[in-house]
Design a protein around this motif. Structure first.
Motif, PDB file in Angstrom:
ATOM      1  N   ARG A 170       0.830  -1.212   0.000  1.00  0.00           N
ATOM      2  CA  ARG A 170       0.000   0.000   0.000  1.00  0.00           C
ATOM      3  C   ARG A 170       0.866   1.265   0.000  1.00  0.00           C
ATOM      4  O   ARG A 170       0.379   2.362  -0.236  1.00  0.00           O
ATOM      5  CB  ARG A 170      -0.964   0.022   1.182  1.00  0.00           C
ATOM      6  N   CYS A 171       2.165   1.105   0.231  1.00  0.00           N
ATOM      7  CA  CYS A 171       3.114   2.221   0.109  1.00  0.00           C
ATOM      8  C   CYS A 171       3.734   2.225  -1.284  1.00  0.00           C
ATOM      9  O   CYS A 171       3.796   3.266  -1.934  1.00  0.00           O
ATOM     10  CB  CYS A 171       4.209   2.106   1.175  1.00  0.00           C
ATOM     11  N   HIS A 172       4.222   1.065  -1.723  1.00  0.00           N
ATOM     12  CA  HIS A 172       4.831   0.912  -3.047  1.00  0.00           C
ATOM     13  C   HIS A 172       4.530  -0.487  -3.574  1.00  0.00           C
ATOM     14  O   HIS A 172       4.802  -1.473  -2.887  1.00  0.00           O
ATOM     15  CB  HIS A 172       6.347   1.115  -2.998  1.00  0.00           C
ATOM     16  N   ASP A 173       4.009  -0.541  -4.772  1.00  0.00           N
ATOM     17  CA  ASP A 173       3.713  -1.817  -5.421  1.00  0.00           C
ATOM     18  C   ASP A 173       4.967  -2.305  -6.148  1.00  0.00           C
ATOM     19  O   ASP A 173       5.013  -2.421  -7.371  1.00  0.00           O
ATOM     20  CB  ASP A 173       2.543  -1.649  -6.396  1.00  0.00           C
ATOM     21  N   GLY A 174       6.026  -2.570  -5.379  1.00  0.00           N
ATOM     22  CA  GLY A 174       7.283  -3.032  -5.930  1.00  0.00           C
ATOM     23  C   GLY A 174       8.111  -1.920  -6.528  1.00  0.00           C
ATOM     24  O   GLY A 174       7.855  -0.736  -6.296  1.00  0.00           O
ATOM     25  N   ASP A 175       9.143  -2.291  -7.271  1.00  0.00           N
ATOM     26  CA  ASP A 175       9.969  -1.287  -7.945  1.00  0.00           C
ATOM     27  C   ASP A 175      10.302  -1.731  -9.363  1.00  0.00           C
ATOM     28  O   ASP A 175      10.188  -2.900  -9.706  1.00  0.00           O
ATOM     29  CB  ASP A 175      11.211  -0.919  -7.118  1.00  0.00           C
ATOM     30  N   THR A 176      10.688  -0.774 -10.165  1.00  0.00           N
ATOM     31  CA  THR A 176      10.944  -1.011 -11.586  1.00  0.00           C
ATOM     32  C   THR A 176      12.427  -1.058 -11.922  1.00  0.00           C
ATOM     33  O   THR A 176      12.786  -1.154 -13.083  1.00  0.00           O
ATOM     34  CB  THR A 176      10.292   0.096 -12.445  1.00  0.00           C
ATOM     35  N   SER A 177      13.272  -0.992 -10.911  1.00  0.00           N
ATOM     36  CA  SER A 177      14.714  -0.959 -11.153  1.00  0.00           C
ATOM     37  C   SER A 177      15.229  -2.310 -11.635  1.00  0.00           C
ATOM     38  O   SER A 177      14.537  -3.322 -11.535  1.00  0.00           O
ATOM     39  CB  SER A 177      15.444  -0.560  -9.869  1.00  0.00           C
ATOM     40  N   LEU A 178      16.432  -2.324 -12.127  1.00  0.00           N
ATOM     41  CA  LEU A 178      17.044  -3.562 -12.596  1.00  0.00           C
ATOM     42  C   LEU A 178      17.540  -4.418 -11.432  1.00  0.00           C
ATOM     43  O   LEU A 178      17.309  -5.617 -11.374  1.00  0.00           O
ATOM     44  CB  LEU A 178      18.206  -3.242 -13.547  1.00  0.00           C
ATOM     45  N   LEU A 179      18.214  -3.780 -10.463  1.00  0.00           N
ATOM     46  CA  LEU A 179      18.833  -4.515  -9.355  1.00  0.00           C
ATOM     47  C   LEU A 179      18.112  -4.355  -8.030  1.00  0.00           C
ATOM     48  O   LEU A 179      18.386  -5.083  -7.085  1.00  0.00           O
ATOM     49  CB  LEU A 179      20.290  -4.075  -9.196  1.00  0.00           C
ATOM     50  N   GLY A 180      17.228  -3.376  -7.930  1.00  0.00           N
ATOM     51  CA  GLY A 180      16.506  -3.149  -6.682  1.00  0.00           C
ATOM     52  C   GLY A 180      16.907  -1.853  -6.024  1.00  0.00           C
ATOM     53  O   GLY A 180      18.084  -1.498  -5.985  1.00  0.00           O
ATOM     54  N   VAL A 181      15.928  -1.146  -5.506  1.00  0.00           N
ATOM     55  CA  VAL A 181      16.162   0.114  -4.801  1.00  0.00           C
ATOM     56  C   VAL A 181      16.672  -0.172  -3.391  1.00  0.00           C
ATOM     57  O   VAL A 181      17.542   0.528  -2.884  1.00  0.00           O
ATOM     58  CB  VAL A 181      14.860   0.950  -4.770  1.00  0.00           C
ATOM     59  N   LEU A 182      16.141  -1.201  -2.751  1.00  0.00           N
ATOM     60  CA  LEU A 182      16.541  -1.572  -1.394  1.00  0.00           C
ATOM     61  C   LEU A 182      17.492  -2.773  -1.463  1.00  0.00           C
ATOM     62  O   LEU A 182      17.591  -3.431  -2.501  1.00  0.00           O
ATOM     63  CB  LEU A 182      15.299  -1.900  -0.567  1.00  0.00           C
ATOM     64  N   PRO A 183      18.167  -3.082  -0.358  1.00  0.00           N
ATOM     65  CA  PRO A 183      19.149  -4.179  -0.385  1.00  0.00           C
ATOM     66  C   PRO A 183      18.509  -5.568  -0.291  1.00  0.00           C
ATOM     67  O   PRO A 183      18.753  -6.324   0.631  1.00  0.00           O
ATOM     68  CB  PRO A 183      20.021  -3.878   0.841  1.00  0.00           C
ATOM     69  N   CYS A 184      17.670  -5.887  -1.277  1.00  0.00           N
ATOM     70  CA  CYS A 184      16.964  -7.174  -1.231  1.00  0.00           C
ATOM     71  C   CYS A 184      16.643  -7.714  -2.613  1.00  0.00           C
ATOM     72  O   CYS A 184      15.706  -8.480  -2.770  1.00  0.00           O
ATOM     73  CB  CYS A 184      15.666  -7.019  -0.454  1.00  0.00           C
ATOM     74  N   ARG A 185      17.359  -7.312  -3.616  1.00  0.00           N
ATOM     75  CA  ARG A 185      16.992  -7.568  -5.004  1.00  0.00           C
ATOM     76  C   ARG A 185      15.799  -6.668  -5.321  1.00  0.00           C
ATOM     77  O   ARG A 185      15.420  -5.827  -4.533  1.00  0.00           O
ATOM     78  CB  ARG A 185      16.700  -9.048  -5.261  1.00  0.00           C
ATOM     79  N   ARG A 186      15.178  -6.845  -6.479  1.00  0.00           N
ATOM     80  CA  ARG A 186      14.091  -5.962  -6.896  1.00  0.00           C
ATOM     81  C   ARG A 186      12.783  -6.359  -6.198  1.00  0.00           C
ATOM     82  O   ARG A 186      12.404  -7.528  -6.198  1.00  0.00           O
ATOM     83  CB  ARG A 186      13.928  -6.046  -8.419  1.00  0.00           C
ATOM     84  N   LEU A 187      12.096  -5.369  -5.613  1.00  0.00           N
ATOM     85  CA  LEU A 187      10.818  -5.622  -4.944  1.00  0.00           C
ATOM     86  C   LEU A 187       9.758  -5.992  -5.978  1.00  0.00           C
ATOM     87  O   LEU A 187       9.628  -5.333  -7.008  1.00  0.00           O
ATOM     88  CB  LEU A 187      10.353  -4.385  -4.179  1.00  0.00           C
ATOM     89  N   TYR A 188       8.972  -7.022  -5.678  1.00  0.00           N
ATOM     90  CA  TYR A 188       7.923  -7.464  -6.588  1.00  0.00           C
ATOM     91  C   TYR A 188       6.639  -6.658  -6.410  1.00  0.00           C
ATOM     92  O   TYR A 188       6.286  -6.263  -5.289  1.00  0.00           O
ATOM     93  CB  TYR A 188       7.594  -8.943  -6.353  1.00  0.00           C
ATOM     94  N   SER A 189       5.937  -6.485  -7.518  1.00  0.00           N
ATOM     95  CA  SER A 189       4.589  -5.912  -7.481  1.00  0.00           C
ATOM     96  C   SER A 189       3.618  -7.023  -7.074  1.00  0.00           C
ATOM     97  O   SER A 189       3.988  -8.209  -7.023  1.00  0.00           O
ATOM     98  CB  SER A 189       4.212  -5.384  -8.866  1.00  0.00           C
ATOM     99  N   VAL A 190       2.371  -6.665  -6.810  1.00  0.00           N
ATOM    100  CA  VAL A 190       1.354  -7.665  -6.471  1.00  0.00           C
ATOM    101  C   VAL A 190       1.270  -8.707  -7.587  1.00  0.00           C
ATOM    102  O   VAL A 190       1.244  -9.918  -7.334  1.00  0.00           O
ATOM    103  CB  VAL A 190      -0.024  -6.997  -6.238  1.00  0.00           C
ATOM    104  N   THR A 191       1.238  -8.246  -8.821  1.00  0.00           N
ATOM    105  CA  THR A 191       1.149  -9.155  -9.966  1.00  0.00           C
ATOM    106  C   THR A 191       2.345 -10.100 -10.011  1.00  0.00           C
ATOM    107  O   THR A 191       2.193 -11.313 -10.219  1.00  0.00           O
ATOM    108  CB  THR A 191       1.063  -8.348 -11.284  1.00  0.00           C
ATOM    109  N   GLU A 192       3.546  -9.572  -9.801  1.00  0.00           N
ATOM    110  CA  GLU A 192       4.748 -10.405  -9.830  1.00  0.00           C
ATOM    111  C   GLU A 192       4.782 -11.395  -8.667  1.00  0.00           C
ATOM    112  O   GLU A 192       5.263 -12.524  -8.828  1.00  0.00           O
ATOM    113  CB  GLU A 192       5.997  -9.527  -9.812  1.00  0.00           C
ATOM    114  N   ILE A 193       4.287 -10.989  -7.513  1.00  0.00           N
ATOM    115  CA  ILE A 193       4.229 -11.899  -6.363  1.00  0.00           C
ATOM    116  C   ILE A 193       3.441 -13.151  -6.750  1.00  0.00           C
ATOM    117  O   ILE A 193       3.882 -14.278  -6.512  1.00  0.00           O
ATOM    118  CB  ILE A 193       3.599 -11.206  -5.131  1.00  0.00           C
ATOM    119  N   ILE A 194       2.289 -12.947  -7.368  1.00  0.00           N
ATOM    120  CA  ILE A 194       1.453 -14.076  -7.773  1.00  0.00           C
ATOM    121  C   ILE A 194       2.137 -14.895  -8.862  1.00  0.00           C
ATOM    122  O   ILE A 194       2.185 -16.129  -8.791  1.00  0.00           O
ATOM    123  CB  ILE A 194       0.065 -13.578  -8.247  1.00  0.00           C
ATOM    124  N   GLU A 195       2.694 -14.228  -9.874  1.00  0.00           N
ATOM    125  CA  GLU A 195       3.343 -14.943 -10.982  1.00  0.00           C
ATOM    126  C   GLU A 195       4.520 -15.786 -10.496  1.00  0.00           C
ATOM    127  O   GLU A 195       4.654 -16.954 -10.868  1.00  0.00           O
ATOM    128  CB  GLU A 195       3.825 -13.951 -12.044  1.00  0.00           C
TER     129      GLU A 195
END
Length: 194
Positions: free
Chosen positions: A66-91
């Protein structure tokens, strides 16, 4: 994602508060990275995801989405790889569930995936997850690589990890910082490095 320091049990603030701190730091020091974070997920998309999963997402993950639906970066904005969106979580979860052999005897001692593990970030088939099941590992963060057994990271919740990320950002300019998360560095092009 590094595990927290032993013996440290801070009062964990709400996920949204940690995200406000993270967003503020990114806005000041790494606006390029901030631009890589997606807008909030809708309640409808979260509810649809939970319907497909057959169980509710962990509360911290719902709040984070509800704050951010993942990120669009290549490597990730935070130190955890790229955050998934809701759609990517399911996929990603559906892909893992198709490959996973829950009846494999090795799963008991060296699991590759779990019945109620929810992927939250990843790249190249390696995924961080939250255990949405009941029991001792409920809400804990783990790491499931594509070609080896999974393991838990020592973080009791997504909220505790996001709080430590915000703390690391706050202390980014202190060479003596020895927190549970390494302080970020921002290069001259505005890219963030952990």
């Amino acid at each position: 994602m590094q595990p927290p320091r032993r013996g440290v049990d801070p009062v964990v603030p709400p996920v949204a508060k940690s995200w406000c701190r993270i967003d503020a730091w990114l806005s000041r020091y790494a606006p390029k990275a901030l631009a890589g974070l997606r807008p909030p997920a809708s309640w409808q998309s979260i509810q649809e995801a939970e319907s497909r999963l057959g169980f509710p997402l962990p509360a911290d993950l719902r709040e984070s989405l509800r704050c951010h639906d993942g990120d669009t970066s290549l490597l990730g904005v935070l130190p955890c790889r790229r955050l998934y969106s809701v759609t990517e979580i399911i996929e990603v979860r559906e892909m893992r569930m198709e490959i996973w052999e829950s009846d494999d005897p090795d799963q008991a001692e060296t699991p590759w995936w779990g019945m109620k593990w929810v992927p939250i970030s990843g790249s190249d088939g390696d995924d961080h997850f939250i255990d949405a099941g009941e029991g001792v590992w409920q809400n804990h963060l783990g790491d499931a690589v594509h070609d080896d057994q999974a393991h838990f990271l020592g973080w009791p919740s997504l909220g505790s990890w996001l709080h430590e990320v915000a703390e690391a950002m706050k202390h980014h300019d202190q060479s003596s910082w020895a927190g549970a998360v390494t302080a970020p560095k921002v290069d001259s092009s505005g890219d963030i490095h952990w």
